[in-house]
Design an enzyme around this catalytic site. Sequence first.
Site, PDB file in Angstrom:
ATOM      1  CG  HIS A 317      -1.628   1.156   0.529  1.00 17.72           C
ATOM      2  ND1 HIS A 317      -1.816   2.282   0.930  1.00 17.72           N
ATOM      3  CD2 HIS A 317      -2.747   0.838   0.388  1.00 17.72           C
ATOM      4  CE1 HIS A 317      -2.983   2.985   0.950  1.00 17.72           C
ATOM      5  NE2 HIS A 317      -3.662   1.693   0.483  1.00 17.72           N
ATOM      6  CG  ASP A 373      -8.486  -4.668  -2.732  1.00 16.10           C
ATOM      7  OD1 ASP A 373      -9.624  -4.711  -2.566  1.00 16.10           O
ATOM      8  OD2 ASP A 373      -8.156  -3.681  -3.423  1.00 16.10           O
TER       9      ASP A 373
HETATM   10  N1  CMC Z   1       4.392  -7.586  -4.871  1.00 15.64           N
HETATM   11  C1  CMC Z   1       5.568  -7.216  -5.061  1.00 15.64           C
HETATM   12  N2  CMC Z   1       6.187  -6.782  -4.575  1.00 15.64           N
HETATM   13  C2  CMC Z   1       5.448  -5.032  -4.232  1.00 15.64           C
HETATM   14  C3  CMC Z   1       4.638  -4.958  -3.860  1.00 15.64           C
HETATM   15  C4  CMC Z   1       3.550  -6.110  -4.088  1.00 15.64           C
HETATM   16  N3  CMC Z   1       1.977  -6.315  -4.141  1.00 15.64           N
HETATM   17  N4  CMC Z   1       3.845  -3.813  -4.364  1.00 15.64           N
HETATM   18  C5  CMC Z   1       5.536  -3.613  -4.134  1.00 15.64           C
HETATM   19  N5  CMC Z   1       6.290  -4.456  -4.395  1.00 15.64           N
HETATM   20  C6  CMC Z   1       7.664  -3.859  -4.692  1.00 15.64           C
HETATM   21  C7  CMC Z   1       8.011  -3.238  -5.177  1.00 15.64           C
HETATM   22  O1  CMC Z   1       7.926  -3.457  -6.893  1.00 15.64           O
HETATM   23  C8  CMC Z   1       9.481  -1.756  -5.100  1.00 15.64           C
HETATM   24  O2  CMC Z   1       9.989  -2.913  -5.350  1.00 15.64           O
HETATM   25  P1  CMC Z   1      11.279  -2.213  -5.391  1.00 15.64           P
HETATM   26  O3  CMC Z   1      12.025  -0.835  -4.134  1.00 15.64           O
HETATM   27  O4  CMC Z   1      12.305  -3.500  -5.435  1.00 15.64           O
HETATM   28  O5  CMC Z   1      11.148  -1.789  -6.796  1.00 15.64           O
HETATM   29  C9  CMC Z   1       8.234  -1.605  -4.053  1.00 15.64           C
HETATM   30  O6  CMC Z   1       7.755  -2.736  -2.872  1.00 15.64           O
HETATM   31  C10 CMC Z   1       7.802  -0.270  -4.156  1.00 15.64           C
HETATM   32  O7  CMC Z   1       6.328  -0.701  -4.407  1.00 15.64           O
HETATM   33  P2  CMC Z   1       5.701   0.630  -5.410  1.00 15.64           P
HETATM   34  O8  CMC Z   1       5.818   0.762  -6.957  1.00 15.64           O
HETATM   35  O9  CMC Z   1       6.718   1.962  -5.191  1.00 15.64           O
HETATM   36  O10 CMC Z   1       4.754   1.076  -4.282  1.00 15.64           O
HETATM   37  P3  CMC Z   1       3.819   2.138  -4.496  1.00 15.64           P
HETATM   38  O11 CMC Z   1       3.646   2.873  -3.295  1.00 15.64           O
HETATM   39  O12 CMC Z   1       3.121   2.887  -5.726  1.00 15.64           O
HETATM   40  O13 CMC Z   1       2.096   1.176  -4.912  1.00 15.64           O
HETATM   41  C11 CMC Z   1       0.942  -0.215  -4.727  1.00 15.64           C
HETATM   42  C12 CMC Z   1       1.111   1.086  -4.093  1.00 15.64           C
HETATM   43  C13 CMC Z   1      -0.019  -0.920  -3.384  1.00 15.64           C
HETATM   44  C14 CMC Z   1      -0.521   0.497  -6.010  1.00 15.64           C
HETATM   45  C15 CMC Z   1       1.695  -1.812  -4.559  1.00 15.64           C
HETATM   46  O14 CMC Z   1       2.245  -2.601  -3.752  1.00 15.64           O
HETATM   47  C16 CMC Z   1       0.499  -2.339  -6.064  1.00 15.64           C
HETATM   48  O15 CMC Z   1       0.691  -3.030  -6.728  1.00 15.64           O
HETATM   49  N6  CMC Z   1      -0.055  -3.749  -5.178  1.00 15.64           N
HETATM   50  C17 CMC Z   1      -0.297  -5.407  -5.661  1.00 15.64           C
HETATM   51  C18 CMC Z   1      -1.971  -4.407  -5.948  1.00 15.64           C
HETATM   52  C19 CMC Z   1      -2.936  -4.049  -4.980  1.00 15.64           C
HETATM   53  O16 CMC Z   1      -2.879  -4.863  -3.728  1.00 15.64           O
HETATM   54  N7  CMC Z   1      -3.275  -3.035  -4.941  1.00 15.64           N
HETATM   55  C20 CMC Z   1      -4.553  -2.812  -4.004  1.00 15.64           C
HETATM   56  C21 CMC Z   1      -4.527  -1.520  -3.355  1.00 15.64           C
HETATM   57  S1  CMC Z   1      -4.930  -1.716  -1.779  1.00 15.64           S
HETATM   58  C22 CMC Z   1      -7.439  -0.600  -2.097  1.00 15.64           C
HETATM   59  C23 CMC Z   1      -6.722   0.154  -3.079  1.00 15.64           C
HETATM   60  O17 CMC Z   1      -6.322   1.073  -3.304  1.00 15.64           O
HETATM   61  O18 CMC Z   1      -7.764  -0.008  -3.785  1.00 15.64           O
END
Ligand code: CMC
Length: 438
Positions: A317, A373
């Site tokens: 998140h 989720d």
């Molecule tokens: N699985 C594997 N690696 C992950 C994940 C994940 N679910 N989420 C983040 N990472 C890694 C990402 O690859 C990155 O690694 P590195 O630093 O080595 O490049 C690091 O963690 C930071 O990730 P980010 O993309 O910079 O984080 P963000 O804040 O931009 O993304 C997020 C947040 C929710 C989009 C992401 O965690 C994600 O894609 N999660 C899976 C989708 C999900 O479950 N979404 C629902 C969110 S909660 C409800 C809602 O908002 O609707």
Amino acid sequence: MANTPSASAPTAAPSTLHLSAPGSDLSVDLPIVDGAIRANDLRKVPTEDGGLLSYDPAFLNTASCRSAITYIDGDAGILRYRGYPIEQLAGKASFLEVAWLLRHGELPTQPEYDSWVHDITYHTYVHENVKTFLQGFRYDAHPMSMLCSTVAALSSFYPSAKNIYDPEERNLAIIRLIAKLPTLAAFAYRHIKGLPFVYPDNDLSYVDNFLSMVARMTEPRYEARPVFTRATEILFILHADHEQNCSTNAVRAVGSSHVDPFSAIAAGIAALYGPLHGGANEAVLRMIQDIGHVKNVPAFIDEVKGGKSGRLMGFGHRVYKSYDPRARIVKALADEVFAEVGVDKDLEIALELERIALSDDYFMSRKLYPNVDFYTGLIYRSMKFPMDFFTVLFAIARTAGWLAQWEEMLLDKEQKIARPRQIYTGPGERPYTGSLVY
Ligand code: CMC
């Protein structure tokens, strides 16, 4: 400095950020208020382009508004609506009470609540032409596409909703949107299933009426299982608002052009549809199905870590860097539902994913925990909702939050049309050299 809620922590004494202009003796002091500098104050620092800009793709560290609606402490795993802890609201309040609270800032009195419920109940019908519109969709249309388009289409049925600074029009549009979302969602469901539409029943509660419009067949009145009513009510409360997430930001940004609220909410639904946002609940179940068996979990986790299988959906998140408090409630709720209807066949895979991820250095070092989720899909599936309908359920609930945020934005004198700056990286001026023949 932490962004603490002003009700519980007085604003810290004014302080300043001292900045020196690059390549000159000039320096400026920028006031820090509530832990933030005003990005526009950076313009006082001269540069060749007329003043310093802040560059913040995806708003990683930019507050776009002041808001009194929802408070999140991502490190401590705290979520409050208008100061009330989410755990207490989920345990004791009704969804419509929470919708009122989000909008008005205080819990409703009994007369306020009764009249709010009455107004919502008496605006659940949609114009018959909306049915014709829905019938134009193919049988395999995604219900989020259908919901997004029909909500946008409602703007043409209520042209006076454009008068967004007329409090009565605004109130009516808010009531209509909260009232009609379940009807549109249920109609989309029935269309996909090839079933006749079920009209709203004014004697049922908001949640029971929705479940009736989805599931009623030949019986004169549909009675949902109490555990399903309770689960839906709680999930709607958990999803009702989440401060400046992607879809709320979309509603605020589109609404800042002063378009009508139906169009602004349609933008929020479009944003919610994506798999990184509300679409994640559907993506979690698809991922679990692809894993297929608990014995495949370790290999799948390795693939995620190696960048070969995408992300672990339902994990991570932008704001929560500890367990999402909503996920904790959903997990307990799943146990309640499964105790009555039987354990979901994929629960074992979900639990194993969570167990491994929470003890794996890759996930621990990045502070990736289950989000809301991760378990919602398993509950919705045990209620017999098809996978592509999960995000629609999220959208019904989030409409309450979107509308509260939209109204707060409109009444905020500091807000203007949302219009970010850019750092141009394209070519400089060059002469046109095209030689096509038309
Ligand atoms: N699985 C594997 N690696 C992950 C994940 C994940 N679910 N989420 C983040 N990472 C890694 C990402 O690859 C990155 O690694 P590195 O630093 O080595 O490049 C690091 O963690 C930071 O990730 P980010 O993309 O910079 O984080 P963000 O804040 O931009 O993304 C997020 C947040 C929710 C989009 C992401 O965690 C994600 O894609 N999660 C899976 C989708 C999900 O479950 N979404 C629902 C969110 S909660 C409800 C809602 O908002 O609707």
